[in-house]
Scaffold this motif. Sequence first.
Motif, PDB file in Angstrom:
ATOM      1  N   ASP A   1       7.999 -47.476   5.116  1.00  0.00           N
ATOM      2  CA  ASP A   1       8.505 -47.232   6.474  1.00  0.00           C
ATOM      3  C   ASP A   1       9.980 -46.829   6.490  1.00  0.00           C
ATOM      4  OD1 ASP A   1       7.985 -46.902   9.175  1.00  0.00           O
ATOM      5  OD2 ASP A   1       8.679 -48.910   9.680  1.00  0.00           O
ATOM      6  N   ARG A   2      10.332 -45.940   5.578  1.00  0.00           N
ATOM      7  CA  ARG A   2      11.677 -45.369   5.543  1.00  0.00           C
ATOM      8  C   ARG A   2      11.556 -43.845   5.584  1.00  0.00           C
ATOM      9  NH1 ARG A   2      11.684 -49.988   3.278  1.00  0.00           N
ATOM     10  NH2 ARG A   2      13.416 -51.403   3.546  1.00  0.00           N
ATOM     11  N   ARG A   3      12.561 -43.223   6.132  1.00  0.00           N
ATOM     12  CA  ARG A   3      12.573 -41.762   6.197  1.00  0.00           C
ATOM     13  C   ARG A   3      12.803 -41.180   4.800  1.00  0.00           C
ATOM     14  NH1 ARG A   3      12.428 -39.829  11.191  1.00  0.00           N
ATOM     15  NH2 ARG A   3      13.015 -41.183  12.896  1.00  0.00           N
ATOM     16  N   GLY A   4      12.310 -39.981   4.601  1.00  0.00           N
ATOM     17  CA  GLY A   4      12.425 -39.314   3.313  1.00  0.00           C
ATOM     18  C   GLY A   4      13.849 -38.986   2.907  1.00  0.00           C
ATOM     19  N   TRP A   5      14.751 -38.920   3.874  1.00  0.00           N
ATOM     20  CA  TRP A   5      16.142 -38.592   3.565  1.00  0.00           C
ATOM     21  C   TRP A   5      16.790 -39.641   2.659  1.00  0.00           C
ATOM     22  CZ3 TRP A   5      17.776 -33.899   4.256  1.00  0.00           C
ATOM     23  CH2 TRP A   5      17.179 -33.122   5.232  1.00  0.00           C
ATOM     24  N   TRP A   6      16.217 -40.837   2.619  1.00  0.00           N
ATOM     25  CA  TRP A   6      16.748 -41.867   1.735  1.00  0.00           C
ATOM     26  C   TRP A   6      16.709 -41.436   0.275  1.00  0.00           C
ATOM     27  CZ3 TRP A   6      19.486 -46.037   2.960  1.00  0.00           C
ATOM     28  CH2 TRP A   6      19.426 -46.521   4.254  1.00  0.00           C
ATOM     29  N   VAL A   7      15.877 -40.459  -0.049  1.00  0.00           N
ATOM     30  CA  VAL A   7      15.773 -39.991  -1.431  1.00  0.00           C
ATOM     31  C   VAL A   7      17.111 -39.417  -1.922  1.00  0.00           C
ATOM     32  CG1 VAL A   7      15.000 -37.605  -1.104  1.00  0.00           C
ATOM     33  CG2 VAL A   7      14.126 -38.935  -3.010  1.00  0.00           C
ATOM     34  N   LEU A   8      17.954 -38.994  -1.005  1.00  0.00           N
ATOM     35  CA  LEU A   8      19.268 -38.466  -1.386  1.00  0.00           C
ATOM     36  C   LEU A   8      20.182 -39.533  -1.977  1.00  0.00           C
ATOM     37  CD1 LEU A   8      19.890 -36.010   1.581  1.00  0.00           C
ATOM     38  CD2 LEU A   8      19.082 -35.483  -0.728  1.00  0.00           C
ATOM     39  N   LEU A   9      19.811 -40.803  -1.819  1.00  0.00           N
ATOM     40  CA  LEU A   9      20.579 -41.871  -2.465  1.00  0.00           C
ATOM     41  C   LEU A   9      20.611 -41.710  -3.979  1.00  0.00           C
ATOM     42  CD1 LEU A   9      19.581 -45.183  -0.642  1.00  0.00           C
ATOM     43  CD2 LEU A   9      21.835 -44.161  -0.785  1.00  0.00           C
ATOM     44  N   TRP A  10      19.625 -40.996  -4.515  1.00  0.00           N
ATOM     45  CA  TRP A  10      19.567 -40.782  -5.961  1.00  0.00           C
ATOM     46  C   TRP A  10      20.862 -40.163  -6.488  1.00  0.00           C
ATOM     47  CZ3 TRP A  10      16.514 -42.584  -9.577  1.00  0.00           C
ATOM     48  CH2 TRP A  10      16.586 -42.017 -10.845  1.00  0.00           C
ATOM     49  N   TYR A  11      21.547 -39.395  -5.646  1.00  0.00           N
ATOM     50  CA  TYR A  11      22.753 -38.696  -6.076  1.00  0.00           C
ATOM     51  C   TYR A  11      24.020 -39.540  -5.933  1.00  0.00           C
ATOM     52  CZ  TYR A  11      19.498 -34.919  -6.310  1.00  0.00           C
ATOM     53  OH  TYR A  11      18.412 -34.160  -6.633  1.00  0.00           O
ATOM     54  N   VAL A  12      23.890 -40.778  -5.481  1.00  0.00           N
ATOM     55  CA  VAL A  12      25.005 -41.717  -5.480  1.00  0.00           C
ATOM     56  C   VAL A  12      24.936 -42.458  -6.820  1.00  0.00           C
ATOM     57  CG1 VAL A  12      26.034 -43.734  -4.379  1.00  0.00           C
ATOM     58  CG2 VAL A  12      24.901 -41.991  -2.981  1.00  0.00           C
ATOM     59  N   PRO A  13      25.913 -42.268  -7.673  1.00  0.00           N
ATOM     60  CA  PRO A  13      25.832 -42.842  -9.016  1.00  0.00           C
ATOM     61  C   PRO A  13      25.580 -44.356  -9.008  1.00  0.00           C
ATOM     62  CG  PRO A  13      27.701 -41.366  -8.852  1.00  0.00           C
ATOM     63  CD  PRO A  13      27.147 -41.533  -7.463  1.00  0.00           C
ATOM     64  N   ILE A  14      24.721 -44.791  -9.847  1.00  0.00           N
ATOM     65  CA  ILE A  14      24.327 -46.160 -10.160  1.00  0.00           C
ATOM     66  C   ILE A  14      23.806 -46.930  -8.950  1.00  0.00           C
ATOM     67  CG2 ILE A  14      25.048 -48.366 -11.167  1.00  0.00           C
ATOM     68  CD1 ILE A  14      27.129 -46.696 -12.776  1.00  0.00           C
ATOM     69  N   ILE A  15      24.640 -47.140  -7.939  1.00  0.00           N
ATOM     70  CA  ILE A  15      24.244 -47.947  -6.782  1.00  0.00           C
ATOM     71  C   ILE A  15      23.069 -47.302  -6.041  1.00  0.00           C
ATOM     72  CG2 ILE A  15      24.997 -48.794  -4.522  1.00  0.00           C
ATOM     73  CD1 ILE A  15      27.798 -49.110  -5.787  1.00  0.00           C
ATOM     74  N   GLY A  16      23.126 -46.008  -5.816  1.00  0.00           N
ATOM     75  CA  GLY A  16      22.052 -45.317  -5.115  1.00  0.00           C
ATOM     76  C   GLY A  16      20.746 -45.369  -5.883  1.00  0.00           C
ATOM     77  N   GLN A  17      20.816 -45.250  -7.186  1.00  0.00           N
ATOM     78  CA  GLN A  17      19.613 -45.280  -8.003  1.00  0.00           C
ATOM     79  C   GLN A  17      18.992 -46.669  -8.041  1.00  0.00           C
ATOM     80  OE1 GLN A  17      21.492 -43.642 -11.409  1.00  0.00           O
ATOM     81  NE2 GLN A  17      21.610 -41.615 -10.482  1.00  0.00           N
ATOM     82  N   ILE A  18      19.828 -47.680  -8.097  1.00  0.00           N
ATOM     83  CA  ILE A  18      19.317 -49.060  -8.055  1.00  0.00           C
ATOM     84  C   ILE A  18      18.689 -49.334  -6.694  1.00  0.00           C
ATOM     85  CG2 ILE A  18      20.011 -51.497  -8.067  1.00  0.00           C
ATOM     86  CD1 ILE A  18      22.129 -50.684 -10.184  1.00  0.00           C
ATOM     87  N   TRP A  19      19.348 -48.888  -5.638  1.00  0.00           N
ATOM     88  CA  TRP A  19      18.848 -49.070  -4.278  1.00  0.00           C
ATOM     89  C   TRP A  19      17.472 -48.427  -4.120  1.00  0.00           C
ATOM     90  CZ3 TRP A  19      22.892 -49.068   0.103  1.00  0.00           C
ATOM     91  CH2 TRP A  19      22.305 -49.425   1.311  1.00  0.00           C
TER      92      TRP A  19
END
Length: 125
Positions: A88-106
């Motif tokens: 139940d999250r929007r697909g735009w959250w996938v852009l977190l992948w480009y935030v080093p380390i923290i985004g990928q863990i999230w």
Amino acid sequence: MVKAYQNYFKHLGNFSGTASRREFWWPWLLNVVVGYVIMTILFNIFGMNVTRVLNFQPGKETFLASLINFIIFIANWSLSVRRLHDTDRRGWWVLLWYVPIIGQIWLLIYFLLPTKKNRWNDRLA
């Protein structure tokens, strides 16, 4: 496992709908294993310079590798968006992948979450 991988390619480029944890993790695991096997074969049997292929340096094998990488990238991107929809999250959250380390863990935490009732699928309604 086979069904999940078939759905992975069947829904290539489909950014709507959902993907369960099983539908998400089996293709990721198989891509890692198959990719490792292919790279080992290319390097050891055919003598190809894998570093040149992975770094997209000029060569005849680079075009094919680039095409395959692009197809897998689109498939993984759409699969990730569908997995986020399943939580139940929007697909735009996938852009977190480009935030080093923290985004990928999230994102990893989001990908591990169980299916929730969501607006993209009424399986749980």
